[in-house]
Design an enzyme around this catalytic site. Structure first.
Site, PDB file in Angstrom:
ATOM      1  CG  ASN A 202      -7.463  -9.574  26.754  1.00 54.79           C
ATOM      2  OD1 ASN A 202      -7.179  -9.413  25.570  1.00 54.79           O
ATOM      3  ND2 ASN A 202      -8.674  -9.406  27.222  1.00 54.79           N
ATOM      4  CB  CYS A 207     -11.921 -11.142  27.233  1.00 54.34           C
ATOM      5  SG  CYS A 207     -13.045 -10.127  26.254  1.00 54.34           S
ATOM      6  CG  HIS A 454     -14.544  -8.210  29.919  1.00 56.11           C
ATOM      7  ND1 HIS A 454     -13.328  -8.447  29.316  1.00 56.11           N
ATOM      8  CD2 HIS A 454     -14.486  -8.794  31.146  1.00 56.11           C
ATOM      9  CE1 HIS A 454     -12.563  -9.130  30.168  1.00 56.11           C
ATOM     10  NE2 HIS A 454     -13.250  -9.352  31.263  1.00 56.11           N
ATOM     11  CG  ASP A 471     -12.461 -10.923  34.402  1.00 53.13           C
ATOM     12  OD1 ASP A 471     -12.082 -10.747  33.233  1.00 53.13           O
ATOM     13  OD2 ASP A 471     -13.072 -10.057  35.043  1.00 53.13           O
TER      14      ASP A 471
END
Length: 1115
Positions: A202, A207, A454, A471
């Site tokens: 990131n 994200c 997020h 993630d």
């Protein structure tokens, strides 16, 4: 910036940094919270064990009367641990509510304790729950950081604003959802080893991009097409989107660790600011696919985007009473499905093809048939092999003039049958031989609210039962429940037996929910989920990326073997001559720019000297090395020569002895003496009486400082003894008079003192490594030079700052550059700037500092003489900028700061218009002064007309301002100030009349039938005994509503937000309290009808968050 223990917490995308409550320094802006999951087990299809979770509600009564700086909730237990919420009701040294999760028993826990929690904190909006403010993060708690949360959770001005709905009956409601997970060694988790896949790093707030890129990468047909896009070995990844994407996909396929995306974003033409600005994943998907489609034209993969993602639908209008039908075929790459009012994907498709009737005032003008009743709708001609469904989780709320997130429960199936009910979604022209049965491939999730959050993705790459969560850098195995049911959204009920809240159970909104779905058609899945191997990758790309991998491996080995080597940096006279006056002015050399040698620690120093002889052409016996030392005044000078017995040691031993504080490098000065022919000769003998001095020459006329050499002198001698040598080094006449100065230090301030030529070096405390600067004395005329002597020049050099000035209204455009001193006062800066702008009055300049994180101007300008020096204007938290914004005012800034500007909307009684007026008056002025000023700007119905000033918020009137109220207390940032003439009937109100509020309203289409106010509210005088029918006549006349429309209106009396519908015969007077009762604005007469007013224009993409800029790919 607060340093955090693992697992690392990425920075929040809202306006604050996540910090312990003791950290009072605000951190960088727009950043993001990354969510960390527990390490996945290596067992195939593992059962996912839910972590201990609790939802806790904390009502805080008498909130405005809390007189403590800190306020704690009751203790609650999750995962066997005691927790509590900590708030600072008036802010933790900020003008925001500060809120943290706290370990309740931290003081009594044993040494070395640690626990890891994912949690969210929410301030509940008690009027409309969808406007509740929620933020989430995770943290590994320990004795050093026993609380964690948000120093700037929400502005106090919003929290204490009674009209906002957060403070009701002097009570604030706080919610916390806490999940306690096993303490993880974040750094040891290996995504590749555990799952076979790697994540993406990131960059700050990317994200949303990472989740989309992982989804596209795991469509193998798409990946193969990207590999087959023509690129060459001469292309640069940062300038070529195809090559950057090929490189990224290759690394995702073959790397063992997470992959960086900077090359790709640079190929988009993005700067650092773009990487810290969160965008909309749906919009990025469209922009990226359009860009790739364009790049694929004329290549072997032309048309791939269309083949994968393009479907077609037919818009039709069909007349009911005549034989006329109009159709239009359109293509789509994704479908936007309504979430609000739909329980699942099928309900959204039903709504998508819903038939609209065009009749009454809305009849269709059919060519050759005039106005006709008609049916209007959409049917699908064909669906694509890869179906992308964008869920409309974000919608524009016209009532609030802002974006809101829809967190309603919305279900989606593993298998999606779009041929259901005999092909109800298909047009008559559709190919019925194609079976439109789809399998779910990926679920993109947004966790958070409209102001930040997020993104992550659940993907099953080969359409087996095994799901994976991508993630950012972390990839974990997940089960189908996590990927589907837990992403439906909706609400959960807090059980009654939870501490902190009793009857009745409280409902919590789930803020993590699906935002985009990708389905793959069953009949195409073997073609789409194809094999992609190295033969699909261009040879030059394989070579390039393998070379990158080899270089990376070399770096890794270099680091792994670092403990076996010593880096030796050797500075010479040549380096000092090259650098002084160009790159540096103080001390002697920048060691990063001198020759360095990487030598094994066990190498004898004599062997190293042989390496130096080869490199510099100086025989071993003619080399003398000096050790550098850092002095107490922070200068760095040659301290002493290496002794003969030291030169018999290894380089590792010399480094350890000379530099215990920094054992990575050994810094040396190589003293080389040269004869008349320039060849090296043996260095002179050095006794304890001898000292080595370095000399710099200053030319005040040209403001130039340069290095001229060094001398070995006797400490008992005097500066006057070496004047002849110094003149020779400078090229002066032998008997030239010169002034000498000792350069002592430059941090934190410059110290350069005059040296007495008649005092010995010993008495002047001159020692090895000292620097003496000298110059010719200046005549009276020459003393007018800008920097007449060495001290003034060094002072200037130390504090000079090149500042880039930009116009405030054009913050992205380069303006001009000025060289200023950091020590300049506020007045110095604006005076220099006024000269540059040819402005007579410097006080008309207003400056604004630069935000280093957002790369934008700070929201608040610098007050007149509000800072001491230029250096204070350029500091933003722990970073220093070189940008200042300026604006030229129409009046001097000190005068402007004594004024208050109010934006007042004047509703004319003469014309059907509303005009915004900016009223600027001294802060001590009253509302009466505002009205008097306004009267000079507007047209009144008659000369004696009286005006009043109202406070309007969300289409309700909250206050009539007294004429005596001072304007400095009025805040027009959140609500509208409305001015209007007072009607004659209100002036003549009788003792038995009542003045009531009248508001327009409608009800939304959701299950709760929520009331939404709109339009312009107004006052109405009602008389005792007057029925609704009589009042309606007056309202229709006042609002000029046509009979046909007015007949559809409904009327209700409202009390505390609840409607009580009225009949024409009802006496309205009895429904309202006396006019002098406080809070009468909560009672009103409601007019229910459709809002036909034109909607205000806003972004074409209605799903975009209110705070976002549009996504752009520039290359």
């Amino acid at each position: 910036m607060t340093m955090m223990t693992p697992p690392p917490v990425d920075q929040q995308e809202d306006e604050e940094m996540l910090v312990p409550s003791s950290d009072l320094v605000e951190g960088p802006q727009p950043m993001e919270v990354a969510q960390t999951e527990p390490a996945a087990t290596t067992v195939e299809n593992p059962p996912v064990e839910d972590p201990p979770t609790l939802k806790f509600a904390w009502p805080i009564p008498n909130f405005t009367r809390l007189n403590t700086r800190k306020h704690y909730s009751d203790v609650f237990v999750v995962g066997g641990y005691k927790w509590r919420i900590l708030i600072f009701p008036k802010g933790n040294n900020v003008d925001h509510l500060s809120m943290y999760l706290d370990v309740a028993d931290a003081a009594n826990l044993p040494y070395g304790w640690s626990r890891y929690s994912q949690f969210s904190l929410t301030v509940v909006n008690q009027v409309q729950s969808r406007y509740s403010l929620r933020k989430e993060t995770q943290h590994q708690f320990n004795s050093r950081e026993s609380d964690w949360g948000f120093t700037s959770f929400m502005p106090l001005s919003e929290l204490y604003d009674l009209t906002r709905g957060y403070l009701v009956n002097d009570t604030v409601m706080i919610e916390a959802e806490v999940a306690v997970r096993k303490v993880l060694d974040y750094w040891s988790y290996d995504s590749k080893k555990e799952t076979g896949f790697v994540g993406l790093k990131n960059q700050g707030a990317t994200c949303y991009m990472n989740s989309l890129l992982q989804t596209l990468y795991h469509i193998p047909y798409f990946r193969k097409a990207v590999y087959h896009m023509p690129t060459t070995e001469n292309d640069a990844p940062t300038a070529s989107i195809p090559l950057a994407l090929q490189s990224l996909f290759y690394k995702l396929q073959y790397n063992d660790t997470s992959v960086a995306t900077k090359e790709l974003t640079k190929s988009f033409g993005w700067d650092t600011y773009d990487s810290f600005m969160q965008h909309d994943v749906q919009e990025l998907n469209r922009v990226l696919c359009e860009k790739l489609e364009d790049k694929m034209k004329g290549t072997v993969v032309e048309g791939t985007i269309q083949k994968l993602f393009e479907g077609h639908h037919m818009n039709y209008i069909e007349c009911i009473n005549v034989d006329y039908k109009s159709t239009r075929k359109e293509s789509f790459y994704d479908l936007q499905l309504d979430v609000k009012g739909c329980k699942d994907v099928y309900a959204s498709f039903d709504k998508y093809v819903e038939v609209e009737r065009l009749e009454g005032d809305n009849k269709y003008h059919a060519e050759g048939h005039d106005l006709q009743d008609a049916k209007k709708g959409v049917l699908f001609i064909d669906f694509p092999p890869v179906l992308q469904l964008q869920l409309k989780r974000f919608e524009y709320d016209f009532m609030r003039d802002t974006m809101v997130k829809i967190n309603d429960r919305y279900e989606f199936p593993l298998q999606l049958d779009l041929d259901r009910e005999d092909g109800k979604y298909l047009s008559p022209d559709a190919d019925k031989s194609v079976r439109n049965l789809y399998t779910l491939h990926s679920v993109l999730v947004h966790s958070g609210g409209v102001h930040g959050g997020h993104y992550y993705a659940f993907i099953r790459p080969t359409l087996t039962d095994q799901w994976y969560k991508f993630d950012d850098e972390r990839v974990t195995k997940e089960d189908v429940k996590r990927a589907l049911e837990e992403q439906y959204g909706g609400e959960e009920e807090l059980p009654q037996n939870n501490p902190g809240f009793n009857n009745p159970p409280f409902k919590f909104t789930k803020y993590s929910n699906a935002y985009m779905l990708v389905y793959i058609r069953e009949s195409d899945k073997d073609k789409i989920i194809c094999n992609v191997d190295e033969k699909d990758i261009a040879e030059h790309l394989r070579v390039r990326l393998k070379k990158e991998q080899e270089e990376k491996e070399d770096k890794r080995k270099y680091k792994a073997q670092a403990h076996l080597f010593t880096t030796i940096k050797v500075a010479r006279d040549d380096d000092i001559t090259e650098q002084i006056g160009k790159n540096i002015y103080f001390d002697l050399v920048d060691h990063e720019k001198v020759q360095s040698f990487r030598i094994q620690k066990q190498t004898p120093f004599q062997q190293f000297k042989e390496e130096v002889a080869k490199e510099f052409g100086v025989p071993v016996e003619l080399q003398r090395f000096w050790i550098w030392a850092k002095r107490q005044n922070h200068t760095y000078r040659p301290n002493r020569p290496l002794l003969p017995h030291e030169e018999l040691q290894t380089v590792g031993q010399i480094r350890e002895a000379s530099n215990k504080a920094n054992n990575a490098e050994l810094k040396l000065f190589l003293e080389i003496e040269r004869g008349p022919d320039g060849r090296p000769i043996p260095p002179p003998e050095k006794s304890s009486e001898d000292i080595l001095l370095f000399f710099k020459l200053y030319d005040p006329k040209n403001a130039v400082l340069r290095y001229v050499g060094r001398l070995m002198v006797k400490s008992s001698s005097k500066p006057m003894d070496i004047v002849g040598q110094l003149n020779k080094m400078a090229g002066f006449a032998p008997d030239e008079e010169i002034d000498l100065f000792e350069e002592i230090k430059f941090e934190p301030c410059v110290m350069c003192e005059h040296l007495d030529k008649k005092t010995s070096f010993r008495l002047c405390q001159i020692e090895d490594g000292d620097i003496i600067c000298y110059q010719k004395p200046l005549s009276i005329q020459e003393s007018e030079c800008l920097y007449p002597d060495v001290p003034s020049f060094l002072e200037y050099v130390q504090n000079r700052e090149v500042v880039h000035f930009r116009m405030l209204e054009k913050p992205k455009e380069d303006g001009f550059v000025m060289e200023l001193s950091k020590l300049y006062t506020y007045d110095d800066v604006v005076e220099r700037l006024a000269q540059k702008l040819a402005l007579d009055d410097p006080s008309k300049i207003r400056l604004t500092s630069h935000n280093c994180y957002s790369q934008q101007p700070k929201p608040q300008p610098i007050k007149y003489r509000g800072v001491d020096h230029l250096s204070d204007m350029l500091v933003h938290y722990n970073q220093t900028s070189d940008i200042l914004y300026y604006e030229v005012l129409d009046i001097p800034l000190p005068e402007l700061q004594g004024l208050k500007t109010l934006k007042v909307a004047f509703h004319s009684a003469v014309k059907d218009e509303v005009v915004i007026h900016n009223i600027r008056l001294p802060k001590q002025s009253t509302v009466g002064d505002v009205i008097n000023e306004l009267k000079t700007k507007v047209e009144l119905s008659h000369q004696d007309a009286e005006l009043r000033l109202l406070e309007v918020f969300f289409h309700k009137i909250y206050k009539i301002f007294p004429l005596t109220e001072r304007i400095e207390n009025i805040n027009d940032q959140y609500w509208t100030l409305r001015a209007e003439e007072i009607p004659e009937e209100e002036k003549n109100i009788g003792p038995n009349d009542r003045l009531i509020h009248v508001y327009h309203f409608t009800k939304d289409g959701g299950q709760n039938q929520q009331v939404q106010n709109f339009g312009e509210p107004f006052f109405l005088v009602i008389h005792e005994g007057e029925t609704l029918e009589e009042i309606k006549t007056r309202i229709q006349k006042k609002l000029h509503v046509p009979d046909e429309d007015f007949a559809k209106w409904k009327f209700a009396s409202f009390s505390m937000g609840r409607p009580d519908y009225l009949q024409d015969t009802d006496v309205v007077y009895n429904r309202f309290q006396r006019r002098d009762v406080y809070g009468a604005w909560e009672q009103y007469l409601g007019l229910e009808h459709i809002d036909n007013a034109p909607k205000r224009a806003y972004a074409a993409n209605q799903n975009r968050h209110a705070y976002e800029k549009p996504v752009k790919i520039y290359n």
